[in-house]
Scaffold this motif. Sequence first.
Motif, short mmCIF file in Angstrom:
data_model
loop_
_atom_site.label_atom_id
_atom_site.label_comp_id
_atom_site.label_asym_id
_atom_site.label_seq_id
_atom_site.Cartn_x
_atom_site.Cartn_y
_atom_site.Cartn_z
N HIS A 49 48.21 53.31 45.46
CA HIS A 49 47.96 53.31 44.03
C HIS A 49 49.11 52.63 43.27
CE1 HIS A 49 45.42 55.23 40.86
NE2 HIS A 49 46.50 55.04 40.14
N ALA A 50 50.34 52.98 43.67
CA ALA A 50 51.51 52.39 43.02
C ALA A 50 51.58 50.88 43.28
CB ALA A 50 52.78 53.07 43.51
N ALA A 51 51.17 50.46 44.48
CA ALA A 51 51.20 49.03 44.80
C ALA A 51 50.23 48.25 43.94
CB ALA A 51 50.89 48.82 46.29
N LEU A 52 49.05 48.82 43.69
CA LEU A 52 48.09 48.15 42.81
C LEU A 52 48.65 48.04 41.40
CD1 LEU A 52 45.33 46.99 42.04
CD2 LEU A 52 44.55 49.35 41.67
N GLU A 53 49.24 49.10 40.89
CA GLU A 53 49.77 49.07 39.53
C GLU A 53 50.93 48.08 39.42
OE1 GLU A 53 48.47 53.55 38.10
OE2 GLU A 53 50.48 53.23 38.92
N ALA A 54 51.72 47.95 40.47
CA ALA A 54 52.79 46.96 40.45
C ALA A 54 52.23 45.54 40.44
CB ALA A 54 53.72 47.15 41.65
N THR A 55 51.15 45.32 41.20
CA THR A 55 50.50 44.01 41.21
C THR A 55 49.90 43.71 39.84
OG1 THR A 55 49.97 44.27 43.56
CG2 THR A 55 48.75 42.60 42.34
N ARG A 66 44.27 44.50 44.42
CA ARG A 66 45.56 43.88 44.78
C ARG A 66 45.37 42.43 45.18
NH1 ARG A 66 49.06 47.24 48.96
NH2 ARG A 66 50.45 45.47 48.53
N ALA A 67 44.36 42.14 45.99
CA ALA A 67 44.13 40.76 46.44
C ALA A 67 43.80 39.85 45.27
CB ALA A 67 43.02 40.74 47.48
N ALA A 68 42.91 40.30 44.40
CA ALA A 68 42.45 39.45 43.30
C ALA A 68 43.54 39.24 42.26
CB ALA A 68 41.21 40.07 42.66
N LEU A 69 44.20 40.30 41.86
CA LEU A 69 45.22 40.18 40.82
C LEU A 69 46.42 39.36 41.26
CD1 LEU A 69 45.07 43.85 39.52
CD2 LEU A 69 44.57 41.82 38.15
N ASP A 70 46.60 39.24 42.55
CA ASP A 70 47.72 38.46 43.08
C ASP A 70 47.36 36.99 43.30
OD1 ASP A 70 50.43 38.74 43.64
OD2 ASP A 70 50.12 38.90 45.80
N ASP A 71 46.11 36.62 42.99
CA ASP A 71 45.63 35.26 43.27
C ASP A 71 45.64 34.45 41.97
OD1 ASP A 71 44.39 32.98 44.17
OD2 ASP A 71 42.93 34.05 45.41
N ALA A 72 46.81 33.97 41.59
CA ALA A 72 46.95 33.23 40.33
C ALA A 72 46.19 31.91 40.36
CB ALA A 72 48.42 32.99 40.03
N ALA A 73 46.10 31.28 41.53
CA ALA A 73 45.40 30.00 41.62
C ALA A 73 43.91 30.17 41.33
CB ALA A 73 45.61 29.39 43.00
N TRP A 74 43.31 31.23 41.86
CA TRP A 74 41.89 31.47 41.60
C TRP A 74 41.66 31.71 40.10
CZ3 TRP A 74 38.69 35.00 39.35
CH2 TRP A 74 37.32 34.90 39.65
N LEU A 75 42.53 32.47 39.48
CA LEU A 75 42.38 32.76 38.06
C LEU A 75 42.51 31.50 37.22
CD1 LEU A 75 42.02 34.97 35.92
CD2 LEU A 75 44.52 35.19 35.86
N ALA A 76 43.45 30.64 37.56
CA ALA A 76 43.62 29.39 36.81
C ALA A 76 42.37 28.52 36.92
CB ALA A 76 44.84 28.64 37.32
N GLU A 77 41.78 28.44 38.10
CA GLU A 77 40.56 27.66 38.27
C GLU A 77 39.40 28.29 37.52
OE1 GLU A 77 37.54 25.06 39.32
OE2 GLU A 77 39.70 24.82 39.12
N ALA A 78 39.33 29.63 37.50
CA ALA A 78 38.28 30.31 36.75
C ALA A 78 38.39 30.01 35.27
CB ALA A 78 38.35 31.82 37.00
N ARG A 79 39.61 29.96 34.74
CA ARG A 79 39.79 29.62 33.32
C ARG A 79 39.22 28.24 33.03
NH1 ARG A 79 45.40 31.69 33.84
NH2 ARG A 79 45.46 33.78 32.94
N ARG A 80 39.55 27.29 33.89
CA ARG A 80 39.10 25.91 33.68
C ARG A 80 37.58 25.81 33.79
NH1 ARG A 80 36.86 22.04 35.84
NH2 ARG A 80 36.56 23.22 37.77
N ALA A 81 37.04 26.38 34.86
CA ALA A 81 35.61 26.23 35.12
C ALA A 81 34.76 26.96 34.09
CB ALA A 81 35.30 26.74 36.53
N ARG A 82 35.18 28.17 33.70
CA ARG A 82 34.37 28.91 32.72
C ARG A 82 34.47 28.29 31.34
NH1 ARG A 82 33.89 30.53 37.08
NH2 ARG A 82 32.58 28.68 36.97
N ALA A 83 35.58 27.65 31.02
CA ALA A 83 35.66 26.93 29.74
C ALA A 83 34.64 25.79 29.71
CB ALA A 83 37.07 26.39 29.52
#
Length: 340
Positions: free
Chosen positions: A62-68, A242-259
């Motif tokens: 739980h703590a590891a997720l909150e840190a992520t 934890r996996a998703a929140l740590d994946d900055a590259a996926w999030l950046a691509e999602a921002r571009r594609a959804r825009a």
Amino acid sequence: MGSGRMEGGRIWHGGDLGEARRLFPHAPAPWIDLSTGINPIAYPLPTLPASAFARLPEPADHAALEATAARAYGVADPARVVAAPGTQALISLLPFVAPAREVAIVAPTYGEHARAWMAAGARVLTVAAPEEAEGCEVLVLVNPNNPDGRTWTGAALRALAADLTGREGLLVVDEAFADLEPVESLALDVPPNAIVLRSFGKTWGLAGVRLGFAVARGPLSERLRAALGPWSVSGPALAIGRAALDDAAWLAEARRARAADAARVDALLAPLADGPVCGTRLFRTIVSDDAPELFRRLGEAGIWVRRFQDDPRRLRLGLPADAQAWARLAAALGAAPNRG
């Protein structure tokens, strides 16, 4: 919309395909559900160990997720981040953790905020702007707002929190749609008398995981943790989060594609709207005198969109997930009457 007392009643939500089938029993299948603001391109699920399902989550998990989450949201102190089984759980719990007699909600917006405070016995006022909330103990706003996409700067939010401090008030900022938007999150430096809510499922397209976060300081975050109790987040949700929140590259691509997707929806909707198309990168909203007819036409084409109890002239559409859905949406919108 001026200030007024919020009344109770059934709240319409997106995602109810049972209602869609009831209203439009002869619509073609499969249904295209554009009634939610959930990313149609979901984060690819990681391989989960059997222990994620078989064992109770450990406090360290739980703590590891909150840190992520703290790293992802730019929060310096992970102790300020409280993980929960969805932001809806936090919305329902908050009025009992921080009770108040009178609450102002900047509206129109997500209806469950008002329902939760009313369930706790608070008097709820709807206001068109935060400045109209003078005298209330709690001010709730959604940034960016659902359904119109209105935003507030970090400086404006901090000023609101400072004003509430003088009457020992609380600022609640729901940032459910902030991940993909160019807005300054109040979570970066949350004031002592504020709480920020962050959704997980909308951005990562995994609403069924049921995961969300609150960001608050000291006593408020501690009361939320105590109210949630142990094992409030499931083992699979901890691992996926934890996996998703740590994946900055996926999030950046999602921002571009959804825009790009949002702009594409705007091009389809603009000829049908009585004003600018607004919203976020995960949903687009129009106001039109023809909205009820457009809702019907889309429903008969097997496309479920979001209508609104408080304003029948407003419709909100999410983003299609694939080429077939885009083609069906374009065809259905093209069938609408000319607006000459």
